[in-house]
Write an enzyme that holds these catalytic residues in place. Structure first.
Site, PDB file in Angstrom:
ATOM      1  CB  CYS A   1      23.454  30.363 -46.477  1.00  0.00           C
ATOM      2  SG  CYS A   1      22.602  31.249 -47.798  1.00  0.00           S
TER       3      CYS A   1
ATOM      4  CB  CYS B   1      21.452  40.632 -48.333  1.00  0.00           C
ATOM      5  SG  CYS B   1      20.887  42.194 -49.034  1.00  0.00           S
TER       6      CYS B   1
END
Length: 325
Positions: free
Chosen positions: A158, A172
């Site tokens: 990520c 998110c």
């Protein structure tokens, strides 16, 4: 002209070539972010997403708290007076609010999962750097040029969190972190309780608006603007969460993540062209797939009693169709 060419060459060498630690692989995005220019842009994006994420978390917290306040201090006395129904609805509100808050913050503060140091040390880095394809029987996915470590199967880096996440689904901004193997359960439970709570509130307010339910006229008049706002908000959330929750339930029962779904569809498309079979090797049956995320505990406890629970697997070793046959 020579000076221009030299400046251009220096620009390419300084900003558009990857660093010395870069290990070539088949990811164009990995190559781009390993350059000085790409790394700078990604760094700015990361800080922007972090700031945006905290803003969205605060917005969600304020909205959830405000809706909860209206439910307990305005809607209950306005709709139910002193009846026994009010006591039941109060209890249901407590169950709903506790699950929404608990799972929302558990999703934020429970780590989505990182590769254990013991597993990293067990992998021969020199071999990992030369092979970047995931095949059956291999213990790693590929080498991560950002973490400078091997990635377990189903893990992805990520660029906002700055780490490789086990069985990463997506980053998110509403929880300001990644949804990975360790917190996917809380994410789904949050969606579920937010959906049905919003549906109940929207239906109650709509019934009061059209005159199907008797209401306290004084309370309704004093809070009409806020109640209409909450009715629209909850109605919209209900439809959005139905789709989003349904999507994640499908992913759970088919043992995929959002990222893996895209790769599996691409494999099916390219496989159809080449004539080879493409299938999800981690799909070992709906019940087994569900147990990998929620475990084998009682459904009432799993879905309606807020509690912390470690996932049943380690996030590194995954059963597949080859291992169960």
């Amino acid at each position: 002209k020579k000076k221009k060419k030299k400046r251009m060459k220096n620009f390419v060498n300084n900003y558009l070539k990857p660093g010395k630690d870069y290990v070539p692989n088949n990811s164009p995005f990995d190559f781009m972010t390993s350059t000085r220019l790409g790394g700078t842009l990604m760094g700015l994006t990361m800080y922007f997403m972090k700031i945006l994420g905290w803003g969205m978390v605060m917005t969600a917290t304020v909205l959830i708290s405000f809706v909860g306040f209206l439910y307990f201090w305005v809607m209950l006395p306005m709709f139910f007076g002193e009846s026994y129904v009010k006591l039941f609805m109060f209890f249901m509100g407590i169950v709903s609010a506790s699950n929404v808050y608990f799972n929302y913050y558990a999703c934020q503060f429970v780590s989505p999962g990182e590769a254990p140091q013991s597993w990293i040390e067990s992998i021969d880095i020199s071999i990992v750097k030369t092979e970047d394809k995931t095949v059956h029987g291999k213990k790693w996915s590929k080498y991560c040029n950002k973490c400078h470590k091997p990635k377990p199967p189903r893990a992805h880096h990520c660029y906002v969190c700055g780490k490789c996440v086990l069985r990463m689904d997506h980053h998110c901004p509403w929880v300001n972190t990644c949804v990975g193997y360790n917190n996917h359960r809380y994410f789904i439970l949050f969606l579920f309780h937010l959906m049905w709570s919003s549906a109940v509130l929207a239906l109650l307010l709509f019934a009061g608006t059209v005159g199907y339910l008797d209401v306290d006229d004084a309370l309704w008049y004093n809070w009409a603007g806020y109640l209409n706002f909450v009715m629209i908000l909850c109605g919209s959330l209900t439809f959005m969460m139905c789709g989003f929750l349904g999507w994640h339930i499908y992913l759970i029962f088919s043992n995929q993540t959002t990222i893996e779904f895209q790769f599996n569809k691409l494999k099916q498309f390219t496989g159809g062209i080449s004539g080879s079979n493409a299938y999800n090797i981690y799909d070992i049956g709906m019940i087994r797939n569900y147990h990998q995320v929620f475990g084998k505990e009682n459904l009432i406890k799993a879905w309606f009693v807020p509690h912390l629970k470690r996932p049943p697997l380690d996030g590194v070793h995954w059963p597949d169709l080859h291992s169960i046959l």
